[in-house]
Design a protein around this motif. Structure first.
Motif, PDB file in Angstrom:
ATOM      1  N   ALA A 156       0.820  -1.221   0.000  1.00  0.00           N
ATOM      2  CA  ALA A 156       0.000   0.000   0.000  1.00  0.00           C
ATOM      3  C   ALA A 156       0.853   1.270   0.000  1.00  0.00           C
ATOM      4  N   ASP A 157       2.171   1.132  -0.238  1.00  0.00           N
ATOM      5  CA  ASP A 157       3.077   2.287  -0.239  1.00  0.00           C
ATOM      6  C   ASP A 157       2.887   3.144   1.015  1.00  0.00           C
ATOM      7  N   PRO A 158       3.081   2.565   2.194  1.00  0.00           N
ATOM      8  CA  PRO A 158       2.822   3.302   3.434  1.00  0.00           C
ATOM      9  C   PRO A 158       3.796   4.453   3.650  1.00  0.00           C
ATOM     10  N   GLU A 159       3.333   5.478   4.360  1.00  0.00           N
ATOM     11  CA  GLU A 159       4.210   6.568   4.764  1.00  0.00           C
ATOM     12  C   GLU A 159       4.981   6.196   6.026  1.00  0.00           C
ATOM     13  N   LEU A 160       4.393   5.295   6.826  1.00  0.00           N
ATOM     14  CA  LEU A 160       4.977   4.868   8.090  1.00  0.00           C
ATOM     15  C   LEU A 160       4.901   3.351   8.172  1.00  0.00           C
ATOM     16  N   LEU A 161       6.010   2.718   8.529  1.00  0.00           N
ATOM     17  CA  LEU A 161       6.052   1.269   8.691  1.00  0.00           C
ATOM     18  C   LEU A 161       6.421   0.957  10.138  1.00  0.00           C
ATOM     19  N   ILE A 162       5.537   0.232  10.827  1.00  0.00           N
ATOM     20  CA  ILE A 162       5.745  -0.139  12.223  1.00  0.00           C
ATOM     21  C   ILE A 162       5.991  -1.644  12.288  1.00  0.00           C
ATOM     22  N   MET A 163       7.105  -2.037  12.908  1.00  0.00           N
ATOM     23  CA  MET A 163       7.518  -3.432  12.943  1.00  0.00           C
ATOM     24  C   MET A 163       7.698  -3.870  14.394  1.00  0.00           C
ATOM     25  N   ASP A 164       6.876  -4.832  14.822  1.00  0.00           N
ATOM     26  CA  ASP A 164       6.907  -5.310  16.200  1.00  0.00           C
ATOM     27  C   ASP A 164       7.672  -6.623  16.267  1.00  0.00           C
ATOM     28  N   GLU A 165       8.926  -6.543  16.669  1.00  0.00           N
ATOM     29  CA  GLU A 165       9.811  -7.700  16.837  1.00  0.00           C
ATOM     30  C   GLU A 165       9.795  -8.646  15.619  1.00  0.00           C
ATOM     31  N   PRO A 166      10.124  -8.127  14.441  1.00  0.00           N
ATOM     32  CA  PRO A 166      10.068  -8.970  13.235  1.00  0.00           C
ATOM     33  C   PRO A 166      11.089 -10.092  13.217  1.00  0.00           C
ATOM     34  N   CYS A 167      12.135 -10.012  14.032  1.00  0.00           N
ATOM     35  CA  CYS A 167      13.152 -11.069  14.037  1.00  0.00           C
ATOM     36  C   CYS A 167      12.977 -12.052  15.192  1.00  0.00           C
ATOM     37  N   ALA A 168      11.907 -11.905  15.954  1.00  0.00           N
ATOM     38  CA  ALA A 168      11.671 -12.810  17.081  1.00  0.00           C
ATOM     39  C   ALA A 168      11.544 -14.252  16.592  1.00  0.00           C
ATOM     40  N   GLY A 169      12.246 -15.160  17.254  1.00  0.00           N
ATOM     41  CA  GLY A 169      12.163 -16.575  16.918  1.00  0.00           C
ATOM     42  C   GLY A 169      13.029 -17.019  15.762  1.00  0.00           C
ATOM     43  N   LEU A 170      13.801 -16.114  15.175  1.00  0.00           N
ATOM     44  CA  LEU A 170      14.646 -16.474  14.040  1.00  0.00           C
ATOM     45  C   LEU A 170      16.043 -16.862  14.511  1.00  0.00           C
ATOM     46  N   ASP A 171      16.642 -17.839  13.814  1.00  0.00           N
ATOM     47  CA  ASP A 171      18.031 -18.157  14.122  1.00  0.00           C
ATOM     48  C   ASP A 171      18.935 -17.078  13.524  1.00  0.00           C
ATOM     49  N   LEU A 172      20.225 -17.172  13.797  1.00  0.00           N
ATOM     50  CA  LEU A 172      21.160 -16.122  13.390  1.00  0.00           C
ATOM     51  C   LEU A 172      21.144 -15.915  11.882  1.00  0.00           C
ATOM     52  N   PHE A 173      21.126 -17.012  11.113  1.00  0.00           N
ATOM     53  CA  PHE A 173      21.132 -16.910   9.656  1.00  0.00           C
ATOM     54  C   PHE A 173      19.886 -16.202   9.149  1.00  0.00           C
ATOM     55  N   GLU A 174      18.701 -16.649   9.627  1.00  0.00           N
ATOM     56  CA  GLU A 174      17.444 -16.058   9.168  1.00  0.00           C
ATOM     57  C   GLU A 174      17.309 -14.619   9.653  1.00  0.00           C
ATOM     58  N   ARG A 175      17.803 -14.334  10.845  1.00  0.00           N
ATOM     59  CA  ARG A 175      17.735 -12.969  11.353  1.00  0.00           C
ATOM     60  C   ARG A 175      18.532 -12.017  10.465  1.00  0.00           C
ATOM     61  N   GLU A 176      19.731 -12.403  10.108  1.00  0.00           N
ATOM     62  CA  GLU A 176      20.574 -11.527   9.295  1.00  0.00           C
ATOM     63  C   GLU A 176      19.987 -11.331   7.897  1.00  0.00           C
ATOM     64  N   LYS A 177      19.367 -12.358   7.346  1.00  0.00           N
ATOM     65  CA  LYS A 177      18.698 -12.202   6.045  1.00  0.00           C
ATOM     66  C   LYS A 177      17.544 -11.217   6.151  1.00  0.00           C
ATOM     67  N   MET A 178      16.796 -11.307   7.254  1.00  0.00           N
ATOM     68  CA  MET A 178      15.676 -10.383   7.456  1.00  0.00           C
ATOM     69  C   MET A 178      16.189  -8.965   7.640  1.00  0.00           C
ATOM     70  N   LEU A 179      17.269  -8.807   8.388  1.00  0.00           N
ATOM     71  CA  LEU A 179      17.806  -7.468   8.641  1.00  0.00           C
ATOM     72  C   LEU A 179      18.356  -6.821   7.371  1.00  0.00           C
ATOM     73  N   ILE A 180      18.831  -7.628   6.438  1.00  0.00           N
ATOM     74  CA  ILE A 180      19.256  -7.087   5.145  1.00  0.00           C
ATOM     75  C   ILE A 180      18.082  -6.402   4.457  1.00  0.00           C
ATOM     76  N   GLU A 181      16.907  -7.063   4.494  1.00  0.00           N
ATOM     77  CA  GLU A 181      15.717  -6.481   3.870  1.00  0.00           C
ATOM     78  C   GLU A 181      15.249  -5.243   4.626  1.00  0.00           C
ATOM     79  N   VAL A 182      15.344  -5.273   5.940  1.00  0.00           N
ATOM     80  CA  VAL A 182      14.974  -4.092   6.727  1.00  0.00           C
ATOM     81  C   VAL A 182      15.871  -2.916   6.365  1.00  0.00           C
ATOM     82  N   ASP A 183      17.171  -3.158   6.263  1.00  0.00           N
ATOM     83  CA  ASP A 183      18.107  -2.079   5.952  1.00  0.00           C
ATOM     84  C   ASP A 183      17.876  -1.519   4.550  1.00  0.00           C
ATOM     85  N   ARG A 184      17.377  -2.352   3.640  1.00  0.00           N
ATOM     86  CA  ARG A 184      17.107  -1.895   2.270  1.00  0.00           C
ATOM     87  C   ARG A 184      15.940  -0.926   2.208  1.00  0.00           C
TER      88      ARG A 184
END
Length: 257
Positions: A156-184
């Motif tokens: 929906a092309d939001p103006e504001l994105l709110i993320m509540d613990e998106p990496c909760a429950g992820l192992d180190l590999f999956e967490r870092e992959k998710m954080l790459i997308e967050v940083d992008r």
């Protein structure tokens, strides 16, 4: 972008948030840090208008809650949470789950416009995820599902994105992959508010940090100023050493601290 003025929230006899005031300006990306039960998720519920403060004022994207239609404001807000992910159909293909974000649906019960399908596939391609577009959501790993939620929030092309613990429950590999997308998300015109327990999830995207303890702010401001040994100890009741590397903070617990 967001302004909180003397915000308190009480549930029965418990004071969950206590006199919080802070401003998050356009172009800033915030992380909210704190221990379990400090009020982080409650604060997000106030920002999205699903709860209202017992006292004080909440203003989001130029709209003062209590004086506007919060349903219209929510159309400009992307929201990622575990509770939302649990409501999605595991049988639906990934591209269709992403496409529901265009209307804030949980699933489709009618024909999906071709332009919506194309936008869904385009976002998945940007995230290097197009090879899973036709897979049922239920066949994906936990980390992959979190990336689907991020893609869905962008429909929906939001103006504001709110993320509540998106990496909760992820192992180190999956967490870092998710954080790459967050940083992008730096490539998009969207402001981000991100809740986590973990300081090491603060990627270069984030400019500011709010530290919460027992429903109050222990500190708030630019991340390099707020993340210091003294305020971290105040927030977490533990002594640490802090190092920065490539815009990310890393902590080492001091034995006996």
């Amino acid at each position: 972008m967001i302004s909180l003025h003397n915000v308190s929230f009480r549930r029965e006899n418990s004071l969950i948030l206590n006199d919080i005031s802070m401003d998050m300006k356009q172009g800033e990306h915030w992380v909210i840090l704190g221990r379990n039960g400090c009020g982080k998720t409650t604060l997000l519920e106030l920002l999205t208008g699903y709860m209202f403060p017992s006292s004080g004022q909440v203003q989001v994207l130029g709209n003062m809650y209590g004086r506007c239609d919060v349903r219209e404001v929510r159309k400009k807000i992307g929201y990622i949470s575990q509770s939302l992910m649990e409501k999605l159909s595991l049988r639906d293909p990934v591209w269709e789950v992403v496409a529901t974000g265009a209307y804030a649906f949980l699933r489709f019960y009618q024909a999906i416009p071709e332009e919506v399908r194309e936008k869904s596939l385009s976002i998945l391609t940007e995230m290097n995820f197009s090879h899973l577009a036709d897979h049922p959501l239920g066949t994906l790993s936990q980390g992959e599902r979190k990336k689907v939620m991020l893609a869905r929030s962008l429909m929906a092309d939001p103006e504001l994105l709110i993320m509540d613990e998106p990496c909760a429950g992820l192992d180190l590999f999956e967490r870092e992959k998710m954080l790459i997308e967050v940083d992008r998300l730096r490539q998009r015109d969207v402001s981000v508010v991100y809740v986590t327990h973990h300081i090491e999830e603060i990627v270069p995207l984030f400019t500011h940090v709010a530290l919460m303890k027992d429903g109050q702010l222990a500190g708030a401001g630019p991340k390099e100023e707020v993340l210091n040994r003294e305020l971290i100890k105040t927030t977490y009741n533990i002594d640490v050493e802090l190092e920065w590397d490539g815009g990310r903070p890393w902590i080492k617990v001091i034995s006996g601290g």
